[in-house]
Write a protein that holds these residues in place. Structure first.
Motif, PDB file in Angstrom:
ATOM      1  N   VAL A   1      -6.689   3.703   0.539  1.00 28.62           N
ATOM      2  CA  VAL A   1      -5.532   3.600   1.116  1.00 28.62           C
ATOM      3  C   VAL A   1      -5.822   4.471   2.631  1.00 28.62           C
ATOM      4  N   PRO A   2      -4.928   3.728   3.576  1.00 28.93           N
ATOM      5  CA  PRO A   2      -5.109   4.413   4.943  1.00 28.93           C
ATOM      6  C   PRO A   2      -4.543   5.831   4.979  1.00 28.93           C
ATOM      7  N   ASP A   3      -5.267   6.491   5.824  1.00 27.79           N
ATOM      8  CA  ASP A   3      -4.743   8.027   6.004  1.00 27.79           C
ATOM      9  C   ASP A   3      -3.612   8.231   6.186  1.00 27.79           C
ATOM     10  N   VAL A   4      -2.947   7.615   7.054  1.00 26.69           N
ATOM     11  CA  VAL A   4      -1.367   7.472   7.440  1.00 26.69           C
ATOM     12  C   VAL A   4      -0.764   7.362   6.131  1.00 26.69           C
ATOM     13  N   LEU A   5      -0.992   6.818   5.251  1.00 22.65           N
ATOM     14  CA  LEU A   5       0.079   6.810   4.057  1.00 22.65           C
ATOM     15  C   LEU A   5      -0.328   7.764   3.155  1.00 22.65           C
ATOM     16  N   ILE A   6      -1.490   8.293   3.180  1.00 21.14           N
ATOM     17  CA  ILE A   6      -1.827   9.190   2.316  1.00 21.14           C
ATOM     18  C   ILE A   6      -1.153  10.516   2.527  1.00 21.14           C
TER      19      ILE A   6
ATOM     20  N   ALA B   1      -0.482  16.569 -13.504  1.00 18.90           N
ATOM     21  CA  ALA B   1      -0.597  17.984 -12.935  1.00 18.90           C
ATOM     22  C   ALA B   1      -1.822  17.975 -11.791  1.00 18.90           C
ATOM     23  N   TRP B   2      -2.357  17.047 -11.301  1.00 19.28           N
ATOM     24  CA  TRP B   2      -3.111  16.830 -10.077  1.00 19.28           C
ATOM     25  C   TRP B   2      -2.667  17.852  -8.859  1.00 19.28           C
ATOM     26  N   GLY B   3      -3.467  18.347  -8.185  1.00 15.91           N
ATOM     27  CA  GLY B   3      -3.381  18.828  -6.866  1.00 15.91           C
ATOM     28  C   GLY B   3      -3.252  17.945  -5.627  1.00 15.91           C
ATOM     29  N   ARG B   4      -3.240  18.296  -4.387  1.00  9.79           N
ATOM     30  CA  ARG B   4      -3.017  17.518  -3.264  1.00  9.79           C
ATOM     31  C   ARG B   4      -4.356  16.877  -3.063  1.00  9.79           C
ATOM     32  N   ILE B   5      -5.432  17.879  -3.147  1.00  8.59           N
ATOM     33  CA  ILE B   5      -6.833  17.550  -2.824  1.00  8.59           C
ATOM     34  C   ILE B   5      -7.290  16.576  -3.577  1.00  8.59           C
ATOM     35  N   LYS B   6      -7.125  16.629  -4.930  1.00  8.59           N
ATOM     36  CA  LYS B   6      -7.586  15.578  -5.867  1.00  8.59           C
ATOM     37  C   LYS B   6      -6.871  14.264  -5.677  1.00  8.59           C
ATOM     38  N   ILE B   7      -5.559  14.256  -5.521  1.00  9.77           N
ATOM     39  CA  ILE B   7      -4.835  13.140  -5.356  1.00  9.77           C
ATOM     40  C   ILE B   7      -5.378  12.409  -4.018  1.00  9.77           C
ATOM     41  N   LYS B   8      -5.693  13.237  -2.887  1.00  6.34           N
ATOM     42  CA  LYS B   8      -5.756  12.650  -1.657  1.00  6.34           C
ATOM     43  C   LYS B   8      -7.225  12.060  -1.753  1.00  6.34           C
ATOM     44  N   GLN B   9      -8.249  12.565  -2.598  1.00  6.21           N
ATOM     45  CA  GLN B   9      -9.482  11.967  -2.895  1.00  6.21           C
ATOM     46  C   GLN B   9      -9.542  10.908  -3.743  1.00  6.21           C
ATOM     47  N   GLY B  10      -8.426  10.742  -4.570  1.00  5.27           N
ATOM     48  CA  GLY B  10      -8.078   9.516  -5.308  1.00  5.27           C
ATOM     49  C   GLY B  10      -7.704   8.351  -4.541  1.00  5.27           C
ATOM     50  N   LEU B  11      -6.763   8.701  -3.355  1.00  3.01           N
ATOM     51  CA  LEU B  11      -6.251   7.516  -2.661  1.00  3.01           C
ATOM     52  C   LEU B  11      -7.442   7.178  -1.593  1.00  3.01           C
ATOM     53  N   LYS B  12      -8.332   8.207  -1.135  1.00  4.44           N
ATOM     54  CA  LYS B  12      -9.216   7.499  -0.454  1.00  4.44           C
ATOM     55  C   LYS B  12     -10.208   6.657  -1.247  1.00  4.44           C
ATOM     56  N   PHE B  13     -10.497   7.010  -2.279  1.00  3.94           N
ATOM     57  CA  PHE B  13     -11.266   6.215  -3.380  1.00  3.94           C
ATOM     58  C   PHE B  13     -10.692   4.621  -3.070  1.00  3.94           C
TER      59      PHE B  13
ATOM     60  N   GLU C   1       0.811  -1.387  -0.076  1.00  6.53           N
ATOM     61  CA  GLU C   1       0.070   0.126  -0.092  1.00  6.53           C
ATOM     62  C   GLU C   1       0.634   1.232  -0.027  1.00  6.53           C
ATOM     63  N   GLU C   2       1.940   1.243   0.746  1.00  2.00           N
ATOM     64  CA  GLU C   2       2.577   2.402   0.870  1.00  2.00           C
ATOM     65  C   GLU C   2       3.517   2.798  -0.515  1.00  2.00           C
ATOM     66  N   ARG C   3       3.976   1.472  -1.219  1.00  5.47           N
ATOM     67  CA  ARG C   3       4.553   1.952  -2.440  1.00  5.47           C
ATOM     68  C   ARG C   3       3.532   2.409  -3.438  1.00  5.47           C
ATOM     69  N   PHE C   4       2.484   1.677  -3.395  1.00  5.02           N
ATOM     70  CA  PHE C   4       1.099   2.293  -4.313  1.00  5.02           C
ATOM     71  C   PHE C   4       0.994   3.696  -4.081  1.00  5.02           C
ATOM     72  N   ALA C   5       0.686   4.272  -2.804  1.00  2.38           N
ATOM     73  CA  ALA C   5       0.309   5.459  -2.637  1.00  2.38           C
ATOM     74  C   ALA C   5       1.539   6.509  -3.038  1.00  2.38           C
ATOM     75  N   ARG C   6       2.783   5.900  -2.983  1.00  3.39           N
ATOM     76  CA  ARG C   6       3.907   6.743  -3.461  1.00  3.39           C
ATOM     77  C   ARG C   6       3.707   6.903  -4.839  1.00  3.39           C
ATOM     78  N   ALA C   7       3.676   5.829  -5.766  1.00  2.50           N
ATOM     79  CA  ALA C   7       3.574   5.714  -7.065  1.00  2.50           C
ATOM     80  C   ALA C   7       2.286   6.656  -7.670  1.00  2.50           C
ATOM     81  N   TYR C   8       1.293   6.612  -6.898  1.00  2.00           N
ATOM     82  CA  TYR C   8      -0.042   7.024  -7.316  1.00  2.00           C
ATOM     83  C   TYR C   8       0.117   8.502  -7.192  1.00  2.00           C
ATOM     84  N   THR C   9       0.611   8.956  -6.221  1.00  2.00           N
ATOM     85  CA  THR C   9       0.892  10.432  -5.805  1.00  2.00           C
ATOM     86  C   THR C   9       1.665  11.092  -6.687  1.00  2.00           C
ATOM     87  N   LEU C  10       2.866  10.571  -6.986  1.00  2.00           N
ATOM     88  CA  LEU C  10       4.157  11.198  -7.786  1.00  2.00           C
ATOM     89  C   LEU C  10       3.445  11.137  -9.120  1.00  2.00           C
ATOM     90  N   GLY C  11       2.913   9.933  -9.677  1.00  2.00           N
ATOM     91  CA  GLY C  11       2.485   9.890 -10.899  1.00  2.00           C
ATOM     92  C   GLY C  11       1.518  10.748 -11.481  1.00  2.00           C
TER      93      GLY C  11
END
Length: 160
Positions: free
Chosen positions: A93-98, A78-90, A62-72
């Motif tokens: 992914v646990p909040d700590v990893l987000i 060119a997504w912002g933090r809010i949209k990335i966070k929503q995507g990970l929550k969808f 999950e941690e590796r996925f969250a990193r790859a998703y965020t940076l990708g």
């Protein structure tokens, strides 16, 4: 002509092999893998066993996925933090990893990206009224997942 029926997988060993290929192709969240296994017609206990086997074998992290998703999503789309966070929550992914993954985004690069997308959008906007124009730019950047205070700061400091 009828659409071909989806092949159901009943053997957990076959499903595990197929799931390993699914995870090896690109980083996946546990929820994506669970959804895929259920789609293949597996029972809940088999799904959970396969997910734990994939985690144990290193195919699923999950941690590796969250990193790859965020940076990708930041670098490619060119997504912002809010949209990335929503995507990970969808993807459940646990909040700590987000939070950990969002810290990987460099602040200067984040502002540069926001400035770049606003500049590109400003070029194609035909709105003449400066208030409406700023509003449209602000809405566009918010839709991309950027924070309102940053958007206003960038709009104020530039002549867009």
């Amino acid at each position: 002509m009828d659409a071909p029926k989806k092949q159901k997988i009943t053997d957990p060993k076959v499903a595990l092999t197929k799931a390993e290929h699914y995870c090896a192709y690109q980083e996946r969240s546990q929820q994506e893998v669970r959804d895929k296994l259920y789609e293949w017609g597996l029972w809940p206990e088999a799904v959970e066993r396969i997910v734990s086997d994939l985690i144990g074998a290193g195919f699923l992290n999950e941690e590796r996925f969250a990193r790859a998703y965020t940076l990708g999503k930041f670098r490619q789309k060119a997504w912002g933090r809010i949209k990335i966070k929503q995507g990970l929550k969808f993807k459940k992914v646990p909040d700590v990893l987000i939070k950990k993954a969002l810290l990987l985004i460099d602040g200067d690069a984040y502002l540069d990206t926001l400035t770049t997308i606003l500049t590109k959008k400003a070029i194609i906007l035909t709105e003449k009224d400066s208030y409406k124009r700023r509003y449209k730019l602000q809405q566009y950047a918010m839709g991309r997942g950027f924070e309102n205070d940053l958007i206003l700061e960038v709009l104020k400091n530039s002549d867009l």
